[in-house]
Design an enzyme around this catalytic site. Sequence first.
Site, PDB file in Angstrom:
ATOM      1  N   ASP A  67       0.822  -1.240  -0.197  1.00 15.24           N
ATOM      2  CA  ASP A  67       0.025  -0.213   0.008  1.00 15.24           C
ATOM      3  C   ASP A  67       0.976   1.185  -0.196  1.00 15.24           C
ATOM      4  OD1 ASP A  67       0.903  -0.220   2.513  1.00 15.24           O
ATOM      5  OD2 ASP A  67      -0.914  -0.464   3.702  1.00 15.24           O
ATOM      6  N   ASN A 136      -7.247  -0.264  14.348  1.00 14.56           N
ATOM      7  CA  ASN A 136      -8.633  -0.377  13.848  1.00 14.56           C
ATOM      8  C   ASN A 136      -8.895  -1.687  13.148  1.00 14.56           C
ATOM      9  OD1 ASN A 136      -7.177   0.153  11.512  1.00 14.56           O
ATOM     10  ND2 ASN A 136      -8.413   1.896  10.898  1.00 14.56           N
ATOM     11  N   HIS A 138      -7.412  -2.679  10.417  1.00 19.50           N
ATOM     12  CA  HIS A 138      -7.045  -2.648   8.709  1.00 19.50           C
ATOM     13  C   HIS A 138      -6.081  -3.561   8.564  1.00 19.50           C
ATOM     14  CE1 HIS A 138      -3.991   1.064   8.726  1.00 19.50           C
ATOM     15  NE2 HIS A 138      -3.678   0.022   9.207  1.00 19.50           N
ATOM     16  N   GLU A 143      -9.746  -0.812   5.001  1.00 16.20           N
ATOM     17  CA  GLU A 143     -10.157  -0.043   6.080  1.00 16.20           C
ATOM     18  C   GLU A 143     -11.452  -0.837   6.671  1.00 16.20           C
ATOM     19  OE1 GLU A 143      -7.702   1.293   7.119  1.00 16.20           O
ATOM     20  OE2 GLU A 143      -7.727   3.698   7.033  1.00 16.20           O
TER      21      GLU A 143
HETATM   22  C1  F6R Z   1       1.534  -0.687   5.895  1.00 15.64           C
HETATM   23  C2  F6R Z   1       0.490  -1.489   6.114  1.00 15.64           C
HETATM   24  C3  F6R Z   1      -0.605  -1.344   7.303  1.00 15.64           C
HETATM   25  C4  F6R Z   1       0.132  -1.756   8.814  1.00 15.64           C
HETATM   26  C5  F6R Z   1      -0.563  -1.574  10.049  1.00 15.64           C
HETATM   27  C6  F6R Z   1       0.256  -2.047  11.261  1.00 15.64           C
HETATM   28  O1  F6R Z   1       1.904  -1.091   5.022  1.00 15.64           O
HETATM   29  O2  F6R Z   1      -0.018  -2.312   5.477  1.00 15.64           O
HETATM   30  O3  F6R Z   1      -1.580  -1.923   7.344  1.00 15.64           O
HETATM   31  O4  F6R Z   1       0.776  -2.941   8.371  1.00 15.64           O
HETATM   32  O5  F6R Z   1      -0.912  -0.156  10.122  1.00 15.64           O
HETATM   33  O6  F6R Z   1       1.246  -0.912  11.212  1.00 15.64           O
HETATM   34  P1  F6R Z   1       2.444  -1.052  12.504  1.00 15.64           P
HETATM   35  O7  F6R Z   1       3.089  -2.450  12.106  1.00 15.64           O
HETATM   36  O8  F6R Z   1       3.164   0.218  12.312  1.00 15.64           O
HETATM   37  O9  F6R Z   1       1.800  -1.270  13.830  1.00 15.64           O
END
Ligand code: F6R
Length: 240
Positions: A67, A136, A138, A143
């Site tokens: 992403d 959340n 995701h 989302e």
């Molecule tokens: C980033 C992504 C997000 C993260 C998620 C957790 O490329 O795909 O879905 O994996 O927000 O982020 P961290 O690892 O920083 O807690």
Amino acid sequence: MKIWIEDTPETLAAEVAAYIAGYIRRHPGALMCFAAGDTPLQMLARLVQMQAQGEVDLASARYVGLDEWQGIGYETKGSCCQVMRDCFYTPAAIPEERMLLWNGKAEEPQAECARVDAWIERCGGIGLALLGVGMNGHIGFNEPGAPVQPACQVVALDAVTATVGRKYFGGAECPSHGMTIGLPRLLQADEAMLMATGAKKAPVMRKALCEPVSAETPASQLQRHPKLTVCLDRAVWENL
Ligand code: F6R
């Protein structure tokens, strides 16, 4: 679903890296999709170290970004492409033609989504997806409650994503939109690994693993993946 628990984030990173290196050795040319974010960073560093020790040839695989924040690029510290280039692709010396990173500044985001989709198709689909989970629920930028598109898509970011995401940008405001590989595509990956560390991830992991599949917790949809490995440190597991 398999659940894999290690005592610390460090030992988890080492074990997940060893598994992924094995996958790359067994599937030369496979397309790897790694989440950016904080969770996989130690694992990525370990992969680079394993390559330096001659244990894996990371350039034998291919790569696609999961992403990107819309409107920013490599020059913005905190963009997914900056994180992945600096922490993985450059130290691992992955040739440009073996990877596709999202262009967050693309003037036509839909065309950018189509470009990423075409790369995934050309590589024969995703081999292994290594995912993290947002506070959340995701996955990528899929989302909570967002309409599920089969392929790559542009999404308006959830308020939690925008608040938590400030950590990547030194506390500054995040972009309002992102681009992501859609959940259905991720569900088609040959293997999926969902990694979470730290007690703060326990409540969302409980929803993802122990509650019925729901659009409100996109991570719960991974329960449908036929070959999912959930990789947790003990802090998550003991607080589930
Ligand atoms: C980033 C992504 C997000 C993260 C998620 C957790 O490329 O795909 O879905 O994996 O927000 O982020 P961290 O690892 O920083 O807690």
